[in-house]
Motif scaffolding. Structure first.
Motif, PDB file in Angstrom:
ATOM      1  N   VAL A  91      51.130 -33.886 -36.207  1.00 60.71           N
ATOM      2  CA  VAL A  91      50.614 -34.704 -35.112  1.00 60.71           C
ATOM      3  C   VAL A  91      49.849 -33.773 -34.185  1.00 60.71           C
ATOM      4  N   LYS A  92      48.639 -34.178 -33.813  1.00 61.69           N
ATOM      5  CA  LYS A  92      47.817 -33.382 -32.911  1.00 61.69           C
ATOM      6  C   LYS A  92      47.619 -34.150 -31.606  1.00 61.69           C
ATOM      7  N   ILE A  93      47.974 -33.505 -30.496  1.00 54.29           N
ATOM      8  CA  ILE A  93      47.738 -34.065 -29.170  1.00 54.29           C
ATOM      9  C   ILE A  93      46.594 -33.257 -28.554  1.00 54.29           C
ATOM     10  N   TYR A  94      45.467 -33.942 -28.346  1.00 58.58           N
ATOM     11  CA  TYR A  94      44.247 -33.281 -27.886  1.00 58.58           C
ATOM     12  C   TYR A  94      44.152 -33.255 -26.365  1.00 58.58           C
ATOM     13  N   TYR A  95      43.530 -32.214 -25.853  1.00 57.93           N
ATOM     14  CA  TYR A  95      43.222 -32.147 -24.433  1.00 57.93           C
ATOM     15  C   TYR A  95      42.007 -31.262 -24.228  1.00 57.93           C
ATOM     16  N   THR A  96      41.275 -31.557 -23.140  1.00 54.82           N
ATOM     17  CA  THR A  96      40.091 -30.786 -22.793  1.00 54.82           C
ATOM     18  C   THR A  96      40.306 -30.180 -21.412  1.00 54.82           C
ATOM     19  N   THR A  97      40.110 -28.872 -21.302  1.00 56.54           N
ATOM     20  CA  THR A  97      40.267 -28.165 -20.030  1.00 56.54           C
ATOM     21  C   THR A  97      39.145 -27.156 -19.873  1.00 56.54           C
ATOM     22  N   ASN A  98      39.115 -26.543 -18.706  1.00 57.16           N
ATOM     23  CA  ASN A  98      38.219 -25.419 -18.473  1.00 57.16           C
ATOM     24  C   ASN A  98      38.985 -24.389 -17.661  1.00 57.16           C
ATOM     25  N   SER A  99      38.302 -23.423 -17.080  1.00 58.47           N
ATOM     26  CA  SER A  99      38.996 -22.327 -16.411  1.00 58.47           C
ATOM     27  C   SER A  99      39.756 -22.762 -15.160  1.00 58.47           C
ATOM     28  N   CYS A 100      39.450 -23.933 -14.619  1.00 56.99           N
ATOM     29  CA  CYS A 100      40.155 -24.369 -13.412  1.00 56.99           C
ATOM     30  C   CYS A 100      41.433 -25.140 -13.736  1.00 56.99           C
ATOM     31  N   CYS A 101      41.613 -25.520 -14.996  1.00 51.39           N
ATOM     32  CA  CYS A 101      42.723 -26.407 -15.342  1.00 51.39           C
ATOM     33  C   CYS A 101      43.527 -25.876 -16.526  1.00 51.39           C
ATOM     34  N   GLY A 102      44.757 -26.319 -16.597  1.00 53.79           N
ATOM     35  CA  GLY A 102      45.616 -26.002 -17.729  1.00 53.79           C
ATOM     36  C   GLY A 102      46.216 -27.275 -18.273  1.00 53.79           C
ATOM     37  N   TYR A 103      47.002 -27.161 -19.312  1.00 57.32           N
ATOM     38  CA  TYR A 103      47.670 -28.323 -19.881  1.00 57.32           C
ATOM     39  C   TYR A 103      49.168 -28.080 -19.820  1.00 57.32           C
ATOM     40  N   CYS A 104      49.891 -29.088 -19.397  1.00 59.57           N
ATOM     41  CA  CYS A 104      51.330 -28.998 -19.251  1.00 59.57           C
ATOM     42  C   CYS A 104      51.992 -29.986 -20.208  1.00 59.57           C
TER      43      CYS A 104
ATOM     44  N   GLU B   3      49.192 -24.193 -30.671  1.00 60.66           N
ATOM     45  CA  GLU B   3      47.928 -24.843 -30.328  1.00 60.66           C
ATOM     46  C   GLU B   3      46.812 -24.348 -31.237  1.00 60.66           C
ATOM     47  N   GLU B   4      45.782 -25.173 -31.350  1.00 62.12           N
ATOM     48  CA  GLU B   4      44.565 -24.739 -32.028  1.00 62.12           C
ATOM     49  C   GLU B   4      43.371 -25.184 -31.208  1.00 62.12           C
ATOM     50  N   THR B   5      42.341 -24.378 -31.223  1.00 69.51           N
ATOM     51  CA  THR B   5      41.105 -24.728 -30.538  1.00 69.51           C
ATOM     52  C   THR B   5      40.281 -25.602 -31.462  1.00 69.51           C
ATOM     53  N   VAL B   6      39.905 -26.774 -30.959  1.00 73.88           N
ATOM     54  CA  VAL B   6      39.106 -27.721 -31.740  1.00 73.88           C
ATOM     55  C   VAL B   6      37.625 -27.511 -31.431  1.00 73.88           C
ATOM     56  N   ILE B   7      37.304 -27.411 -30.149  1.00 75.25           N
ATOM     57  CA  ILE B   7      35.935 -27.137 -29.711  1.00 75.25           C
ATOM     58  C   ILE B   7      36.025 -25.977 -28.722  1.00 75.25           C
ATOM     59  N   PRO B   8      35.558 -24.788 -29.085  1.00 72.40           N
ATOM     60  CA  PRO B   8      35.671 -23.634 -28.181  1.00 72.40           C
ATOM     61  C   PRO B   8      34.674 -23.725 -27.020  1.00 72.40           C
ATOM     62  N   TYR B   9      34.873 -22.837 -26.049  1.00 71.26           N
ATOM     63  CA  TYR B   9      33.866 -22.691 -25.008  1.00 71.26           C
ATOM     64  C   TYR B   9      32.546 -22.347 -25.679  1.00 71.26           C
ATOM     65  N   PRO B  10      31.430 -22.848 -25.152  1.00 69.93           N
ATOM     66  CA  PRO B  10      30.137 -22.380 -25.669  1.00 69.93           C
ATOM     67  C   PRO B  10      30.001 -20.880 -25.399  1.00 69.93           C
ATOM     68  N   ASP B  11      29.211 -20.199 -26.201  1.00 70.33           N
ATOM     69  CA  ASP B  11      28.972 -18.768 -26.001  1.00 70.33           C
ATOM     70  C   ASP B  11      28.473 -18.512 -24.583  1.00 70.33           C
ATOM     71  N   ASP B  12      28.957 -17.433 -23.988  1.00 69.75           N
ATOM     72  CA  ASP B  12      28.531 -17.003 -22.653  1.00 69.75           C
ATOM     73  C   ASP B  12      28.743 -18.078 -21.588  1.00 69.75           C
ATOM     74  N   CYS B  13      29.832 -18.828 -21.688  1.00 70.52           N
ATOM     75  CA  CYS B  13      30.096 -19.894 -20.717  1.00 70.52           C
ATOM     76  C   CYS B  13      31.598 -19.999 -20.506  1.00 70.52           C
ATOM     77  N   ASP B  14      32.164 -19.016 -19.819  1.00 67.32           N
ATOM     78  CA  ASP B  14      33.611 -18.974 -19.640  1.00 67.32           C
ATOM     79  C   ASP B  14      34.164 -20.136 -18.821  1.00 67.32           C
ATOM     80  N   GLY B  15      33.395 -20.748 -17.958  1.00 67.61           N
ATOM     81  CA  GLY B  15      33.889 -21.848 -17.136  1.00 67.61           C
ATOM     82  C   GLY B  15      33.683 -23.222 -17.742  1.00 67.61           C
ATOM     83  N   CYS B  16      33.109 -23.291 -18.912  1.00 68.39           N
ATOM     84  CA  CYS B  16      32.832 -24.582 -19.553  1.00 68.39           C
ATOM     85  C   CYS B  16      34.088 -25.171 -20.177  1.00 68.39           C
TER      86      CYS B  16
END
Length: 130
Positions: free
Chosen positions: A45-58, A73-86
């Motif tokens: 079972v996979k529970i998906y969530y989307t976050t960025n540098s300002c947020c976490g998942y609990c 956990e596994e990354t489904v869609i990584p941050y775009p290259d050179d975009c740490d806050g995305c």
């Protein structure tokens, strides 16, 4: 000779087009959670969530479930290259290990907020293992 060159260029164009069309851009909207899951033993079972540098998942109870084993956990869609806050999309992974029902709790929260302070905001995901 010109005909062979023309055929070669045409073949390369067709193959390039086919390869390009197989490359799909992942969209976070494609990764939606269900309110209720019905699975078999050994299913994941996979529970998906989307976050960025300002947020976490609990997910405070991910390690305390009776019929599901938290795998990580596994990354489904990584941050775009050179975009740490995305945004990035990840999934919590659970393996169904015995017959019964569990409820996974989870929510996105600000990094400055402790997970235990978000208990009223939790989204329940009910998993029935048959």
């Amino acid at each position: 000779m010109k005909r062979n060159t023309f055929l070669l260029v045409g073949l390369i164009a067709v193959l390039s087009s086919a390869l390009y069309s197989c490359t799909e851009t992942k969209n976070p909207d494609d990764y939606k959670n269900k309110e209720v899951y019905s699975v078999q033993i050994d299913d994941i079972v996979k529970i998906y969530y989307t976050t960025n540098s300002c947020c976490g998942y609990c997910s405070p109870n991910k390690d305390d479930l009776n019929h599901l084993e938290y795998l990580g956990e596994e990354t489904v869609i990584p941050y775009p290259d050179d975009c740490d806050g995305c945004d990035r999309t990840k999934a919590l992974l659970f393996k169904a290990k015995s017959i019964g029902s569990d409820t996974i709790l989870g929510c996105v929260h600000a990094q400055s907020v402790d997970c235990s302070d978000t208990l009223n905001d939790m989204q329940p995901y009910v998993v029935h293992v048959k």
